[in-house]
Design a protein around this motif. Sequence first.
Motif, PDB file in Angstrom:
ATOM      1  N   GLN A 140      -5.558  -2.982  -2.551  1.00 37.32           N
ATOM      2  CA  GLN A 140      -5.030  -4.312  -2.850  1.00 37.32           C
ATOM      3  C   GLN A 140      -6.128  -5.378  -2.910  1.00 37.32           C
ATOM      4  O   GLN A 140      -5.965  -6.391  -3.581  1.00 37.32           O
ATOM      5  N   HIS A 141      -7.241  -5.172  -2.177  1.00 37.09           N
ATOM      6  CA  HIS A 141      -8.255  -6.236  -2.180  1.00 37.09           C
ATOM      7  C   HIS A 141      -9.684  -5.793  -1.829  1.00 37.09           C
ATOM      8  O   HIS A 141     -10.583  -6.628  -1.818  1.00 37.09           O
ATOM      9  N   ASN A 172      -8.707  -0.642   1.083  1.00 36.57           N
ATOM     10  CA  ASN A 172      -7.381  -1.087   0.664  1.00 36.57           C
ATOM     11  C   ASN A 172      -7.412  -1.415  -0.835  1.00 36.57           C
ATOM     12  O   ASN A 172      -8.089  -2.369  -1.241  1.00 36.57           O
ATOM     13  N   ARG A 181      -1.846   0.917   0.022  1.00 36.52           N
ATOM     14  CA  ARG A 181      -2.631   0.001   0.854  1.00 36.52           C
ATOM     15  C   ARG A 181      -3.811   0.693   1.537  1.00 36.52           C
ATOM     16  O   ARG A 181      -4.497   0.084   2.348  1.00 36.52           O
ATOM     17  N   GLU A 191      -7.016   0.748  -9.805  1.00 37.62           N
ATOM     18  CA  GLU A 191      -5.984  -0.111 -10.374  1.00 37.62           C
ATOM     19  C   GLU A 191      -4.619   0.573 -10.339  1.00 37.62           C
ATOM     20  O   GLU A 191      -3.595  -0.059 -10.059  1.00 37.62           O
ATOM     21  N   GLY A 206       1.261   0.134  -5.287  1.00 30.94           N
ATOM     22  CA  GLY A 206       1.578  -0.404  -3.972  1.00 30.94           C
ATOM     23  C   GLY A 206       0.802   0.214  -2.829  1.00 30.94           C
ATOM     24  O   GLY A 206       1.058  -0.099  -1.666  1.00 30.94           O
ATOM     25  N   LYS A 228      -3.406   0.318  -6.839  1.00 28.59           N
ATOM     26  CA  LYS A 228      -3.008  -1.051  -6.529  1.00 28.59           C
ATOM     27  C   LYS A 228      -1.615  -1.352  -7.053  1.00 28.59           C
ATOM     28  O   LYS A 228      -0.757  -1.881  -6.333  1.00 28.59           O
ATOM     29  N   HIS A 229      -1.367  -1.006  -8.310  1.00 32.69           N
ATOM     30  CA  HIS A 229      -0.070  -1.306  -8.912  1.00 32.69           C
ATOM     31  C   HIS A 229       1.009  -0.351  -8.429  1.00 32.69           C
ATOM     32  O   HIS A 229       2.195  -0.623  -8.611  1.00 32.69           O
ATOM     33  N   GLU A 274      -4.949  -9.373   3.434  1.00 25.63           N
ATOM     34  CA  GLU A 274      -3.534  -9.418   3.094  1.00 25.63           C
ATOM     35  C   GLU A 274      -3.038  -8.018   2.751  1.00 25.63           C
ATOM     36  O   GLU A 274      -3.788  -7.155   2.336  1.00 25.63           O
ATOM     37  N   LEU A 275      -1.756  -7.798   2.946  1.00 30.82           N
ATOM     38  CA  LEU A 275      -1.113  -6.509   2.662  1.00 30.82           C
ATOM     39  C   LEU A 275      -1.865  -5.341   3.310  1.00 30.82           C
ATOM     40  O   LEU A 275      -2.262  -4.387   2.641  1.00 30.82           O
ATOM     41  N   ARG A 296       7.500  -4.647  -7.117  1.00 26.11           N
ATOM     42  CA  ARG A 296       6.825  -5.932  -7.271  1.00 26.11           C
ATOM     43  C   ARG A 296       7.653  -6.769  -8.227  1.00 26.11           C
ATOM     44  O   ARG A 296       7.711  -6.477  -9.419  1.00 26.11           O
TER      45      ARG A 296
END
Length: 491
Positions: free
Chosen positions: A293-294, A291, A355, A347, A353, A350-351, A313-314, A476
């Motif tokens: 995101q994290h 993911n 997942r 990156e 969106g 991630k930006h 999360e997400l 976002r």
Amino acid sequence: MNPAEKLREIEKIRGWALLATHGEETAVRGLSDMLIGTLRRSGYCLSPELDGSLQERQLLIAYAAAYRDALDVLEGEYSGKASVSRHASAPLLRAAKVSAPIAPTMQLSTAVKEFLQTLAPGKRAMNEKHAFILPAFLEVVGDMPITELRQGHVNDFLRTVQKLPPRWSDLRRKNGQTIREIANEAWPETLSLNTYEGAYIASLRSFLERAKRDWQDIGFPTTLSASVPYVGTRTKVERKQRAIRPEEMRQIFFSEAMEKIIKTPTKAHKFWLLAIELYTGARVREICQLNPQHDWGCRDGIWWLRFTDEVGELPAPDVIKSVKTGKSRTISMHAELVRIGLPEYLERLKHGGARRLFPQWSSTNGDAGAAPGKWVANYLRSIGLHGVSNEKGNAVRGSHAFRHTLLTYGRKSRVNLRCISGHADESDNPVADGYEDETLLLSLDVKADRLAKLYYAIELPTPVPVLIPSTARQSRSGHHHQRSKLGDGGT
């Protein structure tokens, strides 16, 4: 067993029950099978909806407390002490003679259905095998009361499936044939030893063990076994994959097809899949479920990736994360992945969106790596590398070859990279493994030092920035026009 030995045994079990009473998670879950057995002997069962719920946990803790109290009484009897009753005495009255109720006989189909409905969710790969193989077992032997199941039925099923060709279910869907009809035909190739033992034998054995444990009181035979030997000619080493050689790496990353991929923003994700496979040795599903995101980041100057079954999360709504060994791991990024821009790629995702790592490929029944894995095999076919074997007959056939590659070249460099690839190490204490802290056993800088010794004698090309699919973008608030800290043109 003499009284002294019995007392020692009681003390051991009581200690486990005491831990469960105080909510220790491993001990609580360890009493699950005992509770199920106790309920069944009393004519009850838990609803599947309670599996893993807070109510089930509370019931297990209450059961542990009652079990501990019973052990206290039992200890008193074995030590010669007077039993302490917690209830007021009352005279026993002779009950009227009533015939014991006759429990309805369980059908084999019911047993199979209940087994499949109560599988542990953390073993997705094996659960999928159960869901495929046990209905096949039911079809071959036929539905019947469990009291009538015999060893001959089990043996007949195992001998029948050995005659089936690979991917026999495709034939079944196409022609509508029964399993017996397919098995009765002459096939030039049948199931391999690895498939027979690792899937059919393993699944049926698990079912029989569970059935004997839970349903022996209502007549399930306790002597059945899944032990029919393999009589085919396909061995375990057949179709084993091998490490990719330097000239083959250049063939993969500098073919005409790859040149088009790395220059096309909508296709560059295909390059990234192969590059990440080469320098992590991770399973394709583990890679594709990352993911953005994290599941990545940088600590003390070391870029890292996290392979885990934790949702976080997400989460991606169409992905069921899993790790084959059941143990999450954090690995460092190889310097070559950093050089060609993997942090910038992540990156950007991630930006945007995203997942999961490759939203360009659809997830298949929660498996983010199914479609990408097929693409890898097809790409190897397109460049003439698929099926090319070495002198031992092992060949390059798909994503798993990259796992062999990382470990083989690691060994050539005299460094053990199993901590990077995620292969399970042998242990003499499986229980203790669950308590280990990987960050202390092998810190990130130690892994980075090991991985730095991996050398392929090849410099990968740098792809154009990937175009993020519109389905992966999410607005976002306050960040919609904010540039990444790494820069929008990082690659």
